[in-house]
Design a protein around this motif. Structure first.
Motif, short mmCIF file in Angstrom:
data_model
loop_
_atom_site.label_atom_id
_atom_site.label_comp_id
_atom_site.label_asym_id
_atom_site.label_seq_id
_atom_site.Cartn_x
_atom_site.Cartn_y
_atom_site.Cartn_z
N CYS A 87 36.22 36.95 39.28
CA CYS A 87 36.98 35.70 39.36
C CYS A 87 38.01 35.62 38.24
CB CYS A 87 36.01 34.53 39.25
SG CYS A 87 36.82 32.92 39.32
N ALA A 88 39.23 35.19 38.59
CA ALA A 88 40.32 35.09 37.61
C ALA A 88 40.31 33.74 36.88
CB ALA A 88 41.66 35.29 38.32
N CYS A 101 41.26 30.81 37.89
CA CYS A 101 42.61 30.29 38.12
C CYS A 101 42.76 28.86 37.56
CB CYS A 101 42.91 30.24 39.61
SG CYS A 101 42.68 31.80 40.45
N PRO A 144 42.79 26.60 41.14
CA PRO A 144 42.02 27.44 42.07
C PRO A 144 42.14 27.00 43.53
CG PRO A 144 40.57 26.13 40.67
CD PRO A 144 41.95 25.83 40.23
N VAL A 145 42.64 27.91 44.35
CA VAL A 145 42.77 27.58 45.78
C VAL A 145 41.41 27.44 46.44
CG1 VAL A 145 45.08 28.50 46.17
CG2 VAL A 145 43.14 30.03 46.30
N CYS A 146 40.39 28.13 45.88
CA CYS A 146 39.05 28.01 46.46
C CYS A 146 38.56 26.56 46.40
CB CYS A 146 38.08 28.94 45.74
SG CYS A 146 37.98 28.67 43.98
N CYS A 167 40.60 32.85 48.52
CA CYS A 167 40.71 33.52 47.20
C CYS A 167 41.52 34.80 47.33
CB CYS A 167 39.32 33.84 46.65
SG CYS A 167 39.43 34.80 45.12
N PHE A 213 41.73 37.19 45.34
CA PHE A 213 41.14 38.33 44.63
C PHE A 213 39.80 38.77 45.21
CE2 PHE A 213 43.54 35.68 41.61
CZ PHE A 213 44.59 36.56 41.38
S1 SF4 Z 1 40.68 31.38 43.81
FE1 SF4 Z 1 39.34 33.16 43.50
S2 SF4 Z 1 39.93 33.96 41.48
FE2 SF4 Z 1 40.73 31.83 41.63
S3 SF4 Z 1 39.12 30.50 40.76
FE3 SF4 Z 1 38.72 30.62 42.96
S4 SF4 Z 1 37.24 32.34 43.19
FE4 SF4 Z 1 38.18 32.53 41.14
#
Ligand code: SF4
Ligand code: SF4
Length: 161
Positions: free
Chosen positions: A55-56, A58, A61-63, A98, A100
């Motif tokens: 996990c980055a 973010c 976060p799009v998640c 996500c 990534f």
């Molecule tokens: S989008 Fe992916 S990389 Fe970014 S916070 Fe969510 S799980 Fe982590």
């Protein structure tokens, strides 16, 4: 989250042993299973190299944005993801969103999971035998990167590289 720490990856040091996957899944799921690990090692067979991906953390976060139930949120102190299993419906929206591939769905519970930095003591970092992973403040990490780049350029200019 001014001094937020994150897991820095030094790809040159990864041997592909997958100890990080085992440590993560054992700590978080009480089971050694790569598919339950929050960090995954990707191997490029063509060049024979491995690279851990996680996990980055973010800033936006799009998640979290796409979660329809509010089960996916952010810890205001750690900046890590939180999955509230009570209200996660396992729709996989976070997994799809996500960029990534860092969110997963547990084959045991059908609920989402993602990195929570093991509550401030990331087990992948702790058990990596080759020091490929580093848990450090963002500013310290970029300072090390700048120093390494500068040392490399200077040694090349001096004809030592
Ligand atoms: S989008 Fe992916 S990389 Fe970014 S916070 Fe969510 S799980 Fe982590
Ligand atoms: S434990 Fe370290 S060296 Fe082993 S696969 Fe994970 S990151 Fe790479």
């Amino acid at each position: 989250m001014e001094h937020q720490r994150f897991i820095m990856i030094n790809p040159d040091k990864c041997t592909g042993c997958r100890t990080c996957e085992m440590a993560c899944s054992l700590y978080n799921e009480k089971e050694c299973s790569p598919s339950l690990s929050r960090i995954r090692v990707v191997r490029n067979e063509a060049i024979g190299d491995s690279f851990p991906v996680g996990c980055a953390l973010c800033s936006k976060p799009v998640c979290v944005e796409v979660c329809p139930t509010g089960a996916n949120s952010i810890d205001p102190v750690m900046g890590t993801g939180i999955i509230n299993e009570e209200i996660c419906v396992g729709c996989k929206a976070c997994v799809r969103a996500c960029p990534f591939g860092a969110a997963g769905i547990s084959y045991r519970t059908g609920k989402a999971f993602k990195c929570n930095l093991c509550n401030g003591d990331p087990q992948c970092v702790k058990h990596c035998p080759s020091n490929c992973l580093e848990y450090a403040p963002v500013e310290l990490t970029v300072r090390h990167r700048r120093r390494a780049l500068a040392d490399d350029v200077i040694s090349k200019l001096k004809g030592e590289g």
